[in-house]
Design a protein around this motif. Structure first.
Motif, mmCIF file in Angstrom:
data_model
loop_
_atom_site.group_PDB
_atom_site.id
_atom_site.type_symbol
_atom_site.label_atom_id
_atom_site.label_comp_id
_atom_site.label_asym_id
_atom_site.label_seq_id
_atom_site.Cartn_x
_atom_site.Cartn_y
_atom_site.Cartn_z
ATOM 1 N N LEU A 222 -23.834 36.268 -26.093
ATOM 2 C CA LEU A 222 -22.613 36.973 -26.501
ATOM 3 C C LEU A 222 -21.369 36.149 -26.197
ATOM 4 N N ALA A 223 -21.368 35.446 -25.055
ATOM 5 C CA ALA A 223 -20.223 34.605 -24.698
ATOM 6 C C ALA A 223 -20.038 33.479 -25.711
ATOM 7 N N GLY A 224 -21.166 32.858 -26.129
ATOM 8 C CA GLY A 224 -21.075 31.782 -27.116
ATOM 9 C C GLY A 224 -20.548 32.260 -28.448
ATOM 10 N N LEU A 225 -20.984 33.433 -28.895
ATOM 11 C CA LEU A 225 -20.513 33.989 -30.165
ATOM 12 C C LEU A 225 -19.060 34.421 -30.077
ATOM 13 N N PHE A 226 -18.666 34.991 -28.942
ATOM 14 C CA PHE A 226 -17.267 35.385 -28.744
ATOM 15 C C PHE A 226 -16.365 34.151 -28.811
ATOM 16 N N HIS A 227 -16.773 33.087 -28.145
ATOM 17 C CA HIS A 227 -16.007 31.836 -28.133
ATOM 18 C C HIS A 227 -15.910 31.256 -29.545
ATOM 19 N N ALA A 228 -17.025 31.254 -30.264
ATOM 20 C CA ALA A 228 -17.031 30.709 -31.624
ATOM 21 C C ALA A 228 -16.085 31.485 -32.525
ATOM 22 N N LYS A 229 -16.076 32.797 -32.385
ATOM 23 C CA LYS A 229 -15.185 33.618 -33.214
ATOM 24 C C LYS A 229 -13.724 33.346 -32.874
ATOM 25 N N GLN A 230 -13.428 33.197 -31.594
ATOM 26 C CA GLN A 230 -12.055 32.900 -31.192
ATOM 27 C C GLN A 230 -11.588 31.571 -31.784
ATOM 28 N N LEU A 231 -12.433 30.573 -31.751
ATOM 29 C CA LEU A 231 -12.062 29.260 -32.293
ATOM 30 C C LEU A 231 -11.942 29.294 -33.810
ATOM 31 N N VAL B 150 -20.964 32.923 -14.663
ATOM 32 C CA VAL B 150 -20.093 32.012 -15.402
ATOM 33 C C VAL B 150 -20.899 31.331 -16.502
ATOM 34 N N PHE B 151 -20.285 31.256 -17.681
ATOM 35 C CA PHE B 151 -20.925 30.633 -18.844
ATOM 36 C C PHE B 151 -19.993 29.542 -19.375
ATOM 37 N N PRO B 152 -20.207 28.285 -18.976
ATOM 38 C CA PRO B 152 -19.380 27.191 -19.504
ATOM 39 C C PRO B 152 -19.547 27.067 -21.012
ATOM 40 N N LEU B 153 -18.446 26.741 -21.701
ATOM 41 C CA LEU B 153 -18.435 26.621 -23.153
ATOM 42 C C LEU B 153 -17.825 25.285 -23.550
ATOM 43 N N ALA B 154 -17.986 24.914 -24.799
ATOM 44 C CA ALA B 154 -17.395 23.667 -25.283
ATOM 45 C C ALA B 154 -15.913 23.893 -25.557
ATOM 46 N N PRO B 155 -15.003 23.215 -24.831
ATOM 47 C CA PRO B 155 -13.568 23.437 -25.046
ATOM 48 C C PRO B 155 -13.115 22.870 -26.379
ATOM 49 N N ALA C 174 -13.591 25.256 -20.919
ATOM 50 C CA ALA C 174 -13.688 26.587 -21.527
ATOM 51 C C ALA C 174 -14.814 27.324 -20.828
ATOM 52 N N PHE C 175 -14.639 28.606 -20.627
ATOM 53 C CA PHE C 175 -15.668 29.392 -19.954
ATOM 54 C C PHE C 175 -15.511 30.865 -20.299
ATOM 55 N N PHE C 176 -16.587 31.596 -20.114
ATOM 56 C CA PHE C 176 -16.604 33.060 -20.186
ATOM 57 C C PHE C 176 -17.190 33.502 -18.857
ATOM 58 N N ALA C 177 -16.425 34.249 -18.075
ATOM 59 C CA ALA C 177 -16.866 34.659 -16.745
ATOM 60 C C ALA C 177 -16.762 36.165 -16.605
ATOM 61 N N CYS C 178 -17.654 36.739 -15.832
ATOM 62 C CA CYS C 178 -17.587 38.179 -15.589
ATOM 63 C C CYS C 178 -18.038 38.482 -14.170
ATOM 64 N N THR C 179 -17.376 39.430 -13.547
ATOM 65 C CA THR C 179 -17.799 39.884 -12.231
ATOM 66 C C THR C 179 -18.750 41.056 -12.414
ATOM 67 N N ILE C 180 -19.745 41.127 -11.547
ATOM 68 C CA ILE C 180 -20.807 42.119 -11.702
ATOM 69 C C ILE C 180 -20.886 43.006 -10.469
ATOM 70 N N ASP D 124 -9.895 29.104 -22.738
ATOM 71 C CA ASP D 124 -10.048 27.803 -23.392
ATOM 72 C C ASP D 124 -8.847 26.994 -22.919
ATOM 73 N N LEU D 125 -9.103 25.969 -22.124
ATOM 74 C CA LEU D 125 -8.040 25.269 -21.394
ATOM 75 C C LEU D 125 -7.961 23.803 -21.803
ATOM 76 N N GLU D 126 -6.755 23.330 -21.965
ATOM 77 C CA GLU D 126 -6.504 21.929 -22.294
ATOM 78 C C GLU D 126 -6.038 21.203 -21.042
ATOM 79 N N ARG D 127 -6.625 20.045 -20.773
ATOM 80 C CA ARG D 127 -6.228 19.293 -19.590
ATOM 81 C C ARG D 127 -4.959 18.500 -19.869
ATOM 82 N N GLN D 128 -3.980 18.668 -19.006
ATOM 83 C CA GLN D 128 -2.731 17.924 -19.077
ATOM 84 C C GLN D 128 -2.489 17.309 -17.709
#
Length: 254
Positions: A155-164, A118-123, A129-135, A42-46
């Motif tokens: 699963l990526a969306g739920l993981f992100h929601a829990k983190q936030l 790659v699964f883009p998410l709402a930052p 924000a993203f959830f990425a995995c190599t296969i 989860d990245l903030e643009r500066q």
């Protein structure tokens, strides 16, 4: 590839895994889907840079050494490359490396120069924000890749929601509506079952309503939450405290 019971087991694992130690869930996810590495951010643009508010990964020695010696700034080519991905998909590495300067070396230095989903998410802040995995490079079955994209997107969306929801990092308020969206009890109920991994048909059976009615409630929920997909609606509802990431049993209520 895990079936429904394996997917539900992962939901259980996510529900009971503390946000301070996500490794049990990441390990279970790696093993269940034969993944090689996971990177969540989860990245903030500066200015022109992306500063990590959250950066979580599996036990990736190459990535750990890179961050330990050069800091997270060394991942800027990876962040920049993944920022070009607009929806859940397998990245076209050849195209990415040709169009984003430095991305080939950046992914290689991080040990991520393999096939990647790659699964883009709402930052939580303006940024990325993203959830990425190599296969597994040997995975060539189109059906298996489709199942991976479907299951991991949820699963990526739920993981992100829990983190936030449990980290104190809240998404910025909407510029047009600062109040929490109002969902009816039935809309929340349907949305909760969707979060639990149930299909529309299963939800219709559980709630003794028609599948068409279930679709109507989900459409209303997406509209109220300003979400473009069910998984985004679920993520926003969890972050907003409208529903919960709960432990799911493998057997549905009759």
């Amino acid at each position: 590839m895990p079936g429904l019971s394996g997917y539900l087991t992962l939901l259980d694992t996510l529900a009971v895994t503390p946000v301070s130690d996500p490794q049990p869930f990441l390990t279970a996810l790696l093993e269940a889907y034969d993944l090689t590495h996971i990177l969540y951010a989860d990245l903030e643009r500066q200015g022109e840079m992306l500063r990590p508010l959250k950066l979580i990964h599996d036990a990736n020695p190459q990535l750990e050494r890179l961050i330990g010696t050069k800091g997270t700034a060394a991942l800027e080519p990876v962040f920049t490359g993944l920022a070009t991905i607009l929806g859940p998909s397998e990245i076209d590495r050849r195209h990415l490396f040709e169009t984003v300067p430095g991305s080939r070396d950046g992914f290689a230095a991080a040990g991520l120069d393999q096939r990647m989903l790659v699964f883009p998410l709402a930052p939580s802040r303006p940024g990325l924000a993203f959830f990425a995995c190599t296969i597994n490079e040997k995975l060539s079955n189109e059906r298996a890749t489709t199942v991976l994209l479907r299951d991991l997107a949820a699963l990526a969306g739920l993981f992100h929601a829990k983190q936030l929801a449990t980290s104190g990092i809240a998404p910025p308020p909407s510029p047009t509506n600062h109040s929490k969206p109002h969902l009816t009890n039935r809309e929340r109920e349907v949305l909760q079952w969707v979060a639990d991994g149930k299909t529309y048909w299963e939800i219709a059976r559980i709630l003794d309503i028609s599948e068409r009615t279930v679709r109507h409630f989900m459409a209303r929920s997406r509209e109220k939450l300003e979400a473009v997909s069910n998984k985004q609606a679920v993520a926003k509802a969890v972050v907003g405290g409208l529903i919960a990431v709960r432990q799911v049993r493998s057997s549905a209520p009759s």
